[in-house]
Write an enzyme that holds these catalytic residues in place. Structure first.
Site, PDB file in Angstrom:
ATOM      1  N   ARG A 153     -30.262  42.443  23.862  1.00  0.00           N
ATOM      2  CA  ARG A 153     -29.403  41.213  24.325  1.00  0.00           C
ATOM      3  C   ARG A 153     -28.336  41.694  23.907  1.00  0.00           C
ATOM      4  O   ARG A 153     -28.031  41.759  22.095  1.00  0.00           O
ATOM      5  CB  ARG A 153     -29.876  40.601  23.868  1.00  0.00           C
ATOM      6  CG  ARG A 153     -31.205  39.458  24.118  1.00  0.00           C
ATOM      7  CD  ARG A 153     -32.046  39.234  22.703  1.00  0.00           C
ATOM      8  NE  ARG A 153     -32.909  39.321  21.482  1.00  0.00           N
ATOM      9  CZ  ARG A 153     -32.255  38.948  20.695  1.00  0.00           C
ATOM     10  NH1 ARG A 153     -32.494  37.612  20.118  1.00  0.00           N
ATOM     11  NH2 ARG A 153     -32.577  39.498  19.470  1.00  0.00           N
ATOM     12  N   GLY A 259     -25.785  32.309  32.154  1.00  0.00           N
ATOM     13  CA  GLY A 259     -24.990  33.322  33.188  1.00  0.00           C
ATOM     14  C   GLY A 259     -25.019  34.600  31.911  1.00  0.00           C
ATOM     15  O   GLY A 259     -26.080  35.179  31.512  1.00  0.00           O
ATOM     16  N   CYS A 262     -26.060  39.752  32.651  1.00  0.00           N
ATOM     17  CA  CYS A 262     -28.005  40.329  33.765  1.00  0.00           C
ATOM     18  C   CYS A 262     -28.798  38.672  34.049  1.00  0.00           C
ATOM     19  O   CYS A 262     -29.369  39.308  35.826  1.00  0.00           O
ATOM     20  CB  CYS A 262     -28.903  40.317  32.821  1.00  0.00           C
ATOM     21  SG  CYS A 262     -28.263  42.129  31.358  1.00  0.00           S
TER      22      CYS A 262
HETATM   23  P1  NAD Z   1     -21.106  47.620  31.382  1.00  0.00           P
HETATM   24  O1  NAD Z   1     -20.205  47.597  33.083  1.00  0.00           O
HETATM   25  O2  NAD Z   1     -20.555  47.420  30.710  1.00  0.00           O
HETATM   26  O3  NAD Z   1     -21.174  49.980  31.646  1.00  0.00           O
HETATM   27  C1  NAD Z   1     -20.658  50.585  32.419  1.00  0.00           C
HETATM   28  C2  NAD Z   1     -20.322  51.675  32.533  1.00  0.00           C
HETATM   29  O4  NAD Z   1     -20.111  53.234  33.246  1.00  0.00           O
HETATM   30  C3  NAD Z   1     -18.820  51.351  32.441  1.00  0.00           C
HETATM   31  O5  NAD Z   1     -18.072  51.985  31.001  1.00  0.00           O
HETATM   32  C4  NAD Z   1     -17.899  52.474  33.529  1.00  0.00           C
HETATM   33  O6  NAD Z   1     -16.403  52.857  33.495  1.00  0.00           O
HETATM   34  C5  NAD Z   1     -18.806  52.931  34.057  1.00  0.00           C
HETATM   35  N1  NAD Z   1     -19.123  54.086  34.686  1.00  0.00           N
HETATM   36  C6  NAD Z   1     -19.608  54.056  36.217  1.00  0.00           C
HETATM   37  N2  NAD Z   1     -19.743  54.842  37.292  1.00  0.00           N
HETATM   38  C7  NAD Z   1     -19.363  55.734  36.053  1.00  0.00           C
HETATM   39  C8  NAD Z   1     -19.519  57.614  36.533  1.00  0.00           C
HETATM   40  N3  NAD Z   1     -19.885  57.431  37.585  1.00  0.00           N
HETATM   41  N4  NAD Z   1     -19.723  57.717  35.337  1.00  0.00           N
HETATM   42  C9  NAD Z   1     -19.519  57.727  33.811  1.00  0.00           C
HETATM   43  N5  NAD Z   1     -19.148  56.845  33.412  1.00  0.00           N
HETATM   44  C10 NAD Z   1     -19.163  55.417  35.007  1.00  0.00           C
HETATM   45  O7  NAD Z   1     -22.437  47.982  32.072  1.00  0.00           O
HETATM   46  P2  NAD Z   1     -23.538  46.708  31.384  1.00  0.00           P
HETATM   47  O8  NAD Z   1     -23.835  45.649  30.481  1.00  0.00           O
HETATM   48  O9  NAD Z   1     -23.636  48.648  30.054  1.00  0.00           O
HETATM   49  O10 NAD Z   1     -24.709  47.343  32.114  1.00  0.00           O
HETATM   50  C11 NAD Z   1     -24.832  48.639  32.281  1.00  0.00           C
HETATM   51  C12 NAD Z   1     -26.584  49.008  32.776  1.00  0.00           C
HETATM   52  O11 NAD Z   1     -27.821  47.779  32.091  1.00  0.00           O
HETATM   53  C13 NAD Z   1     -26.551  47.736  34.347  1.00  0.00           C
HETATM   54  O12 NAD Z   1     -27.920  48.260  35.018  1.00  0.00           O
HETATM   55  C14 NAD Z   1     -27.609  46.389  33.782  1.00  0.00           C
HETATM   56  O13 NAD Z   1     -27.769  45.385  34.310  1.00  0.00           O
HETATM   57  C15 NAD Z   1     -28.113  46.553  32.178  1.00  0.00           C
HETATM   58  N6  NAD Z   1     -27.995  46.045  31.018  1.00  0.00           N
HETATM   59  C16 NAD Z   1     -27.532  45.144  30.437  1.00  0.00           C
HETATM   60  C17 NAD Z   1     -28.103  44.368  29.220  1.00  0.00           C
HETATM   61  C18 NAD Z   1     -26.728  43.910  28.810  1.00  0.00           C
HETATM   62  O14 NAD Z   1     -26.767  43.461  28.118  1.00  0.00           O
HETATM   63  N7  NAD Z   1     -25.077  44.043  28.628  1.00  0.00           N
HETATM   64  C19 NAD Z   1     -29.064  44.383  28.940  1.00  0.00           C
HETATM   65  C20 NAD Z   1     -30.178  45.484  29.570  1.00  0.00           C
HETATM   66  C21 NAD Z   1     -29.783  45.869  30.646  1.00  0.00           C
END
Ligand code: NAD
Length: 435
Positions: A153, A259, A262
């Site tokens: 989280r 919100g 996720c």
């Molecule tokens: P985010 O947008 O914060 O980070 C994603 C990063 O990936 C960005 O910095 C982007 O520039 C980079 N990126 C995209 N394409 C790329 C590529 N081809 N090469 C290198 N870098 C690349 O996203 P997030 O919140 O960390 O979420 C990532 C995944 O994890 C999602 O699928 C989300 O659903 C999942 N998730 C998120 C959370 C959360 O709390 N944020 C929790 C569990 C799971």
């Protein structure tokens, strides 16, 4: 173990830093140059408690590095995690896998036999199969593809990563299982349960978990509406049911609707998966509707509390991030609330302890106040939207003193009606007696 992490966002950066802290050698890769340059200069791209110290200490020990260059980043890695974003696709809500597949295509050019590719991003059932197909089409063989969904989280990400309720691994072959067991060994030595299952099952488990939590939130929000209609108190109802072990107390806080980055997108993506499979998921579909309606209705509460018209009135807003302890503004309930208030002619002055920089990219035409009392200054109504700890012990007399009107709309039920009224405020909570 040598680990590469493609995508250095909330999940990639936290996971990478924690893996490094377990003693693994981690390289975090991102195509966002500013992010990588910042990290190489000690600047965090996100606000997450404890992250800066963890990143710095592991970088100083030489276990954590950052690069824009995928070739350099994956060199020698035994496991390559994919932690790029999977936002909702515009129009239909399907998980947009563009970033995932783009990363896999780039990876295909440099990956060596024996490497395990692991999706940590939340991806629909069958994505692992698609990744395998792409790799094969690019001539890559002897590479395993596993699923390892992340449950951390935001706001408590490091503690969640280091002390997870469970680790879910979806792997179709022995080698992938062994590599992931080895990576997570420091955790299950501490008895974190590790569930090894099929890849498709692991992919679905993540969506089922988020959808269930979303259902719980929407359920208590509907009970809150009923409480307002029949003069009951949702806080006590939630406690009364939450003390039942079969139900549990978490995610039973009535409020402005869920919100964040996720729940909104993952519930939509689950519905898309179900539709494609010809299975109706009525509970999740209704949950999405209930939540959308709820978020849209929060501004109306403020309008009603101000006598039916906010034109020319000043509204102070406390909290903009979608929840406390993060600067994440994605799908935050503050967005539809403030947008609607502005549309109806209100003037908005808002304060958030850390999300201002992100919020400035979202809102036009609001004033950002330096603290809670400044946000309340000359306000006709004050609205608590995000329950940051620092909003839990405000001096209500002082607030009432600086406000022009005396309306407190507490969308997180932080205060009791009695204490607010003692300070001379007219209190509007959520689900606490007759509205
Ligand atoms: P985010 O947008 O914060 O980070 C994603 C990063 O990936 C960005 O910095 C982007 O520039 C980079 N990126 C995209 N394409 C790329 C590529 N081809 N090469 C290198 N870098 C690349 O996203 P997030 O919140 O960390 O979420 C990532 C995944 O994890 C999602 O699928 C989300 O659903 C999942 N998730 C998120 C959370 C959360 O709390 N944020 C929790 C569990 C799971």
């Amino acid at each position: 173990m040598r680990i590469a992490m493609i995508g250095t966002g909330y999940v990639g950066l936290v996971s990478g830093a924690c893996f490094a802290d377990f003693g693994h050698q981690v390289c975090c890769i991102d195509k966002d140059e500013a992010k990588i340059d910042g990290l190489n200069n000690g600047k965090m791209p996100i606000w997450e408690p404890g992250l800066e110290a963890l990143v710095k200490s592991n970088a100083e020990r030489g276990r954590l590095s950052f690069t824009k260059d995928l070739v350099e980043g994956v060199k020698g890695a035994e496991a390559v995690f994919i932690a790029v974003g999977t936002p909702a696709r515009r129009g239909d809500g399907h998980a947009d896998l563009t970033f995932v597949f783009q990363a896999v295509r780039e990876l295909a050019k440099v990956i060596t036999p024996g490497t395990v590719v692991v999706t940590k991003s939340t991806v629909p059932v069958g994505t692992g199969d698609e990744i395998e197909k792409i790799l094969r089409a690019e001539g890559v063989t002897e590479v395993s593809v596993a699923s390892n969904p992340e449950f951390l989280r935001e706001g408590a990400a490091i503690a969640d990563f280091k002390h997870p309720d469970r680790i879910v691994v979806g792997a179709e072959d022995q080698q992938a299982q062994e590599v992931l067991r080895e990576i997570y060994r420091p955790l299950f030595l501490n008895r974190a349960p590790i569930l090894i299952t099929g890849r498709r099952t692991a992919e679905l488990t993540k969506y089922a978990a988020n959808a269930f939590l979303a259902v719980k939130i929407s359920f208590i929000n509907e009970i809150a509406d009923l409480c307002e209609a029949v003069d009951a108190d949702v806080q006590d109802v939630a406690r009364g049911i939450g003390l039942d072990n079969r139900i549990g107390p978490k995610f039973l806080h009535a409020g402005p609707g869920y919100g964040g980055s996720c729940f909104p997108k993952d519930t939509l993506a689950l519905l898309q998966t179900a539709t494609a499979a010809g299975i109706d998921q009525r509970i999740v579909r209704t949950t999405v509707e209930v939540n959308d309606d709820r978020k849209a209705a929060m501004a109306d509460r403020v309008v009603r509390a101000l006598g039916g018209n906010v034109g020319g009135k000043r509204v102070g807003v406390l909290g903009l991030a979608f929840k406390p302890n993060t600067d994440d503004m994605r799908d935050a309930p503050s967005i539809p609330l403030i947008t609607k208030l502005l549309e109806q002619g209100a003037e908005v002055s808002a304060f958030d302890p850390v999300a201002r920089e992100q919020a400035e990219k979202v809102f036009n035409g609001i004033t950002f106040a330096p603290d809670a009392y400044a946000a309340a200054n000359e306000a006709d109504a004050l609205v608590i939207v995000t329950e940051w700890d620092e909003f839990r012990a405000l001096d209500l007399d002082k607030l009432a003193g600086v406000m022009r009107g005396k309306v407190l709309v507490d969308l997180r039920n932080v205060y009791g009606r009695d204490e607010a009224e003692e300070a001379g405020l007219t209190y509007f909570g959520v689900g606490r007696g007759a509205a």
